[in-house]
Design a protein around this motif. Structure first.
Motif, PDB file in Angstrom:
ATOM      1  N   HIS A  63       0.835  -1.202   0.000  1.00 32.59           N
ATOM      2  CA  HIS A  63       0.000   0.000   0.000  1.00 32.59           C
ATOM      3  C   HIS A  63       0.873   1.256   0.000  1.00 32.59           C
ATOM      4  O   HIS A  63       1.543   1.559   0.983  1.00 32.59           O
ATOM      5  CB  HIS A  63      -0.885  -0.027   1.248  1.00 32.59           C
ATOM      6  N   ARG A  64       0.873   1.937  -1.116  1.00 36.86           N
ATOM      7  CA  ARG A  64       1.741   3.128  -1.329  1.00 36.86           C
ATOM      8  C   ARG A  64       3.213   2.741  -1.175  1.00 36.86           C
ATOM      9  O   ARG A  64       4.036   3.557  -0.758  1.00 36.86           O
ATOM     10  CB  ARG A  64       1.363   4.263  -0.369  1.00 36.86           C
ATOM     11  N   ASP A 121      -1.216   5.431  -6.492  1.00 38.16           N
ATOM     12  CA  ASP A 121      -2.335   6.385  -6.518  1.00 38.16           C
ATOM     13  C   ASP A 121      -1.921   7.500  -7.470  1.00 38.16           C
ATOM     14  O   ASP A 121      -0.751   7.922  -7.475  1.00 38.16           O
ATOM     15  CB  ASP A 121      -2.574   6.983  -5.127  1.00 38.16           C
ATOM     16  N   HIS A 168      -0.843  10.220  -3.202  1.00 36.48           N
ATOM     17  CA  HIS A 168      -2.136   9.747  -2.718  1.00 36.48           C
ATOM     18  C   HIS A 168      -3.237  10.789  -2.817  1.00 36.48           C
ATOM     19  O   HIS A 168      -4.350  10.494  -3.252  1.00 36.48           O
ATOM     20  CB  HIS A 168      -2.038   9.263  -1.264  1.00 36.48           C
ATOM     21  N   GLU A 177      -4.557   3.373  -8.964  1.00 37.99           N
ATOM     22  CA  GLU A 177      -5.825   4.007  -8.580  1.00 37.99           C
ATOM     23  C   GLU A 177      -5.881   5.427  -9.113  1.00 37.99           C
ATOM     24  O   GLU A 177      -5.029   6.252  -8.777  1.00 37.99           O
ATOM     25  CB  GLU A 177      -5.988   4.033  -7.047  1.00 37.99           C
ATOM     26  N   LYS A 237      -7.164   8.803  -8.663  1.00 35.02           N
ATOM     27  CA  LYS A 237      -7.718   9.500  -7.506  1.00 35.02           C
ATOM     28  C   LYS A 237      -8.730  10.553  -7.971  1.00 35.02           C
ATOM     29  O   LYS A 237      -8.424  11.396  -8.835  1.00 35.02           O
ATOM     30  CB  LYS A 237      -6.594  10.184  -6.720  1.00 35.02           C
ATOM     31  N   PHE A 268     -12.481   4.578  -6.562  1.00 35.81           N
ATOM     32  CA  PHE A 268     -13.621   4.786  -5.666  1.00 35.81           C
ATOM     33  C   PHE A 268     -14.812   5.377  -6.428  1.00 35.81           C
ATOM     34  O   PHE A 268     -15.833   5.683  -5.819  1.00 35.81           O
ATOM     35  CB  PHE A 268     -13.246   5.776  -4.548  1.00 35.81           C
ATOM     36  N   LEU A 321     -13.467   0.182  -5.383  1.00 40.44           N
ATOM     37  CA  LEU A 321     -13.170   0.463  -3.982  1.00 40.44           C
ATOM     38  C   LEU A 321     -14.439   0.935  -3.267  1.00 40.44           C
ATOM     39  O   LEU A 321     -15.236   1.694  -3.840  1.00 40.44           O
ATOM     40  CB  LEU A 321     -12.088   1.541  -3.874  1.00 40.44           C
ATOM     41  N   TYR A 361      -8.548  -3.098   2.262  1.00 38.58           N
ATOM     42  CA  TYR A 361      -7.483  -2.188   2.684  1.00 38.58           C
ATOM     43  C   TYR A 361      -7.767  -1.764   4.112  1.00 38.58           C
ATOM     44  O   TYR A 361      -8.908  -1.905   4.555  1.00 38.58           O
ATOM     45  CB  TYR A 361      -7.421  -0.968   1.748  1.00 38.58           C
ATOM     46  N   THR A 362      -6.836  -1.236   4.883  1.00 40.62           N
ATOM     47  CA  THR A 362      -5.389  -1.255   4.769  1.00 40.62           C
ATOM     48  C   THR A 362      -4.865  -1.705   6.118  1.00 40.62           C
ATOM     49  O   THR A 362      -5.173  -1.045   7.142  1.00 40.62           O
ATOM     50  CB  THR A 362      -4.838   0.164   4.484  1.00 40.62           C
ATOM     51  N   PHE A 422      -4.348  -5.054   1.193  1.00 37.99           N
ATOM     52  CA  PHE A 422      -3.411  -3.927   1.129  1.00 37.99           C
ATOM     53  C   PHE A 422      -2.797  -3.735   2.516  1.00 37.99           C
ATOM     54  O   PHE A 422      -3.517  -3.765   3.525  1.00 37.99           O
ATOM     55  CB  PHE A 422      -4.147  -2.626   0.790  1.00 37.99           C
TER      56      PHE A 422
HETATM   57  O1  G3P Z   1      -6.707   1.630  -2.936  1.00 35.95           O
HETATM   58  C1  G3P Z   1      -6.874   0.868  -1.786  1.00 35.95           C
HETATM   59  C2  G3P Z   1      -6.624   1.778  -0.663  1.00 35.95           C
HETATM   60  O2  G3P Z   1      -5.403   2.391  -0.938  1.00 35.95           O
HETATM   61  C3  G3P Z   1      -7.718   2.781  -0.584  1.00 35.95           C
HETATM   62  O3  G3P Z   1      -7.444   3.760   0.307  1.00 35.95           O
HETATM   63  O4  G3P Z   1      -7.150   6.130   0.605  1.00 35.95           O
HETATM   64  O5  G3P Z   1      -5.201   4.618   0.824  1.00 35.95           O
HETATM   65  O6  G3P Z   1      -6.160   5.124  -1.429  1.00 35.95           O
HETATM   66  P1  G3P Z   1      -6.437   4.954   0.044  1.00 35.95           P
END
Ligand code: G3P
Ligand code: CA
Length: 365
Positions: free
Chosen positions: A40-41, A69, A82, A175, A177, A214, A239, A317-318, A348
């Motif tokens: 995740h990131r 992201d 992000h 993703e 955004k 999302f 999402l 997630y997460t 994630f």
């Molecule tokens: O994309 C899955 C998760 O990363 C969603 O939350 O806000 O961290 O992008 P966010």
């Protein structure tokens, strides 16, 4: 996704005791190995989120996917960040003090790529009483060392380069955004993202990329219009959030109104959602019966079962070992509840090493 040890054991009851045990263990191990850990990131618990350095660290930890992201710049470039704002993770307020909008935020879309490249990228922070306070205090010290924001193209070349040198095939998990926001600003972030992915050879369901969003109206546009027009058919993940997050807006009768996530959360609508989504990305709490769940006893609900019945995988997630929910005593308990008890297909996490280690321990059981 499909097996538990008890189901397999029942199916193999006619075989000898020893072969049942061996077959059950082999199938269970294979199923556990099919589960995916998504960085995740990047390895964001250890290095500032979305830096190439955090992606390299995640890569070495043995994940199957690394997340990107994306937001769009003033000059239509895709950068890996992000928020569609720059102020939580850079020194934009120091370098461009007069460029905030009326709400005080510094929007990615108001800056060129060249301008963004001048910023220092850092561990995330908030402003409290006029001071920068790090979001996760035990993570990488903010504004130390030097990190820079990069483009989607740069990250793809980085991961494809590592795939070549390390002899692996690690996937992208992109993703877009706030597509709704980009539309309001006259930009089509999903089209731009697909163009880059196509340029780098990601075009089919077998391509090692998952496209996540999302924004359900935008996902429908991507699947119904953009991908067919561009000769593409990628795996997609829808999402899921809660309405009070105000994550997505949709255009209704000429007005932008909040999107109702309750539609997506209702299993009655899963057959319709599955026309667009290869999988669902809920926050992990959506997999649990929170009224019955207590510390030491996480009770799962039918979310994953319903998604699987409709042919959709589930990647919640997460998981954050430094921000566990009060009902989980340790990170392995949370991984187990998500991946084994609820039977999600992947997860994630900011701690990819802990996710990979958990799956390794499970496969040996
Ligand atoms: O994309 C899955 C998760 O990363 C969603 O939350 O806000 O961290 O992008 P966010
Ligand atoms: Ca994300």
């Amino acid at each position: 996704m499909k097996f538990t040890k008890s189901v397999l054991a029942a199916a193999l009851m006619t075989a000898s005791v020893f072969s049942v045990s061996a077959a059950v263990n082999a199938a269970y191990a294979a199923d556990v190995q099919d589960k995916v850990i998504v960085a995740h990131r990047g390895a964001s618990a250890y290095l500032p989120e979305h830096t190439l350095e955090s992606k390299a660290l995640a890569y070495t930890m043995g994940v199957k996917y690394i997340e990107q992201d994306l937001a769009m710049t003033k000059d239509d470039r895709l950068v890996v960040v992000h928020d569609h704002f720059l102020d939580r993770v850079t020194d934009v307020a120091d370098k461009f003090p007069n460029r905030a909008r009326k709400d005080g935020r510094y929007y990615v879309i108001d800056f060129t790529l060249d301008e963004i490249k001048t910023l220092n990228f850092t561990e995330g922070f908030e402003i409290k009483d006029g001071k920068r306070v790090q979001g996760y205090p035990n993570r990488f010290p903010m504004f130390t060392s030097v990190f820079k924001i990069h483009t989607l193209e740069e990250e793809i070349e980085f991961i494809q380069g590592l795939n070549k040198t390390m002899g692996r095939d690690i996937g992208l998990y992109v993703e877009t955004k706030a597509p709704w926001f980009h539309k309001q600003e006259g930009k089509d972030i999903s089209k731009a993202t697909l163009e880059v992915l196509k340029k780098y050879g990601y075009t089919t369901k077998d391509s090692n990329v998952i496209f996540q969003t999302f924004d359900y109206p935008d996902l429908k546009y991507v699947v119904d219009t953009l991908m067919p027009k561009m000769g593409m058919k990628l795996k997609t993940v829808m999402l899921l959030g809660y309405n009070d997050w105000n994550e997505t807006y949709e255009l209704k009768d000429g007005k932008w109104v909040p999107f109702d996530f309750n539609y997506l959360l209702d299993p009655k609508n899963f057959p319709e959602v599955s026309k667009y989504a290869t999988g669902l990305g809920p926050t992990y709490a959506m997999l649990f019966d929170l009224e019955k769940t207590k510390k030491g006893n996480i009770v799962v609900n039918d979310f994953v079962k319903n998604a699987h019945l409709n042919g959709m995988m589930v990647h919640p997630y997460t998981v954050r070992a430094d921000a566990l929910p009060e009902y989980a005593s340790n990170v392995d308990e949370l991984f187990k509840a998500i991946l084994i008890d609820a039977d999600a297909d992947g997860v994630f996490t900011d701690f990819p090493d802990l996710g990979v280690a958990f799956l390794e321990k499970q496969a040996k059981k």
